[in-house]
Write a protein that holds these residues in place. Structure first.
Motif, PDB file in Angstrom:
ATOM      1  N   UNK A  41       0.832  -1.211   0.000  1.00 25.48           N
ATOM      2  CA  UNK A  41       0.000   0.000   0.000  1.00 25.48           C
ATOM      3  C   UNK A  41       0.866   1.261   0.000  1.00 25.48           C
ATOM      4  N   UNK A  42       1.976   1.217   0.706  1.00 28.71           N
ATOM      5  CA  UNK A  42       2.856   2.391   0.782  1.00 28.71           C
ATOM      6  C   UNK A  42       3.528   2.663  -0.559  1.00 28.71           C
ATOM      7  N   UNK A  43       4.043   1.620  -1.213  1.00 28.06           N
ATOM      8  CA  UNK A  43       4.769   1.857  -2.465  1.00 28.06           C
ATOM      9  C   UNK A  43       3.816   2.203  -3.608  1.00 28.06           C
ATOM     10  N   UNK A  44       2.542   1.867  -3.459  1.00 27.22           N
ATOM     11  CA  UNK A  44       1.546   2.240  -4.464  1.00 27.22           C
ATOM     12  C   UNK A  44       0.598   3.312  -3.937  1.00 27.22           C
ATOM     13  N   UNK A  45       1.088   4.147  -3.044  1.00 35.91           N
ATOM     14  CA  UNK A  45       0.281   5.254  -2.534  1.00 35.91           C
ATOM     15  C   UNK A  45      -0.230   6.093  -3.708  1.00 35.91           C
ATOM     16  N   UNK A  46      -1.491   6.493  -3.658  1.00 33.37           N
ATOM     17  CA  UNK A  46      -2.028   7.317  -4.743  1.00 33.37           C
ATOM     18  C   UNK A  46      -1.605   8.786  -4.671  1.00 33.37           C
ATOM     19  N   UNK A  47      -0.765   9.136  -3.724  1.00 32.11           N
ATOM     20  CA  UNK A  47      -0.371  10.538  -3.546  1.00 32.11           C
ATOM     21  C   UNK A  47       0.471  11.043  -4.714  1.00 32.11           C
ATOM     22  N   UNK A  48       0.410  12.331  -4.941  1.00 30.84           N
ATOM     23  CA  UNK A  48       1.242  12.961  -5.971  1.00 30.84           C
ATOM     24  C   UNK A  48       2.720  12.825  -5.599  1.00 30.84           C
ATOM     25  N   UNK A  80     -10.167   5.922   2.198  1.00 31.10           N
ATOM     26  CA  UNK A  80      -9.411   5.852   3.445  1.00 31.10           C
ATOM     27  C   UNK A  80      -8.159   6.693   3.304  1.00 31.10           C
ATOM     28  N   UNK A  81      -7.769   7.304   4.404  1.00 31.59           N
ATOM     29  CA  UNK A  81      -6.460   7.949   4.482  1.00 31.59           C
ATOM     30  C   UNK A  81      -5.619   7.043   5.377  1.00 31.59           C
ATOM     31  N   UNK A  90      -0.189  11.238   2.880  1.00 32.92           N
ATOM     32  CA  UNK A  90      -0.937  11.920   1.830  1.00 32.92           C
ATOM     33  C   UNK A  90      -1.447  10.896   0.826  1.00 32.92           C
ATOM     34  N   UNK A  91      -2.473  11.243   0.132  1.00 32.42           N
ATOM     35  CA  UNK A  91      -3.084  10.333  -0.832  1.00 32.42           C
ATOM     36  C   UNK A  91      -4.310   9.678  -0.245  1.00 32.42           C
TER      37      UNK A  91
END
Length: 126
Positions: A41-48, A80-81, A90-91
């Motif tokens: 989940x961390x490496x594919x975070x949707x954050x910019x 979810x955040x 973020x994301x």
């Protein structure tokens, strides 16, 4: 597929650091349960900060093997955040994005490992 996009259960297994998310599936009749590790989940975070503003700007995440989810905050009825032990918070993980991460988990994980290998990077902190 829209009928699958509302989860019916979300559980963080703190010991294994796996987020288990279950979507109801009227197509297959059985719930779809995905077990998504914190590192994934961390490496594919949707954050910019991770994805950039285009695929070419995405930043390969390294050294995240030991990352933990320290908190989960619901965002309305659509996302979810996730707050991670490395400070990343973020994301927004929308239901469709979480579904896609679960559905494509094996292929995405292999792609991640191959990208790490290509640049000589590691899942562990250096």
């Amino acid at each position: 597929m829209t009928e699958m996009l509302q989860p019916i259960d979300i559980v963080l297994h703190t010991q294994s650091q796996v987020l288990e998310i279950t979507f109801q599936s009227s197509i297959e009749g059985q719930p779809l349960r995905y077990r998504l590790p914190a590192e994934y989940l961390r490496v594919y975070s949707p954050s910019a900060e991770v994805q950039g503003h285009s695929p070419e700007q995405a930043i390969l995440q390294t050294g995240k093997r030991q990352v933990k989810i320290t908190a989960i905050e619901p965002v309305g009825h659509y996302a979810l955040k996730l707050i991670f032990s490395d400070g990343h918070d973020t994301g927004l993980y929308t239901w469709p994005y979480l579904y896609k991460l679960g559905h494509q988990q094996e292929a995405r994980w292999q792609d991640y490992l191959q990208r790490l290998d290509r640049v000589g990077a590691s899942r562990d902190l250096s």
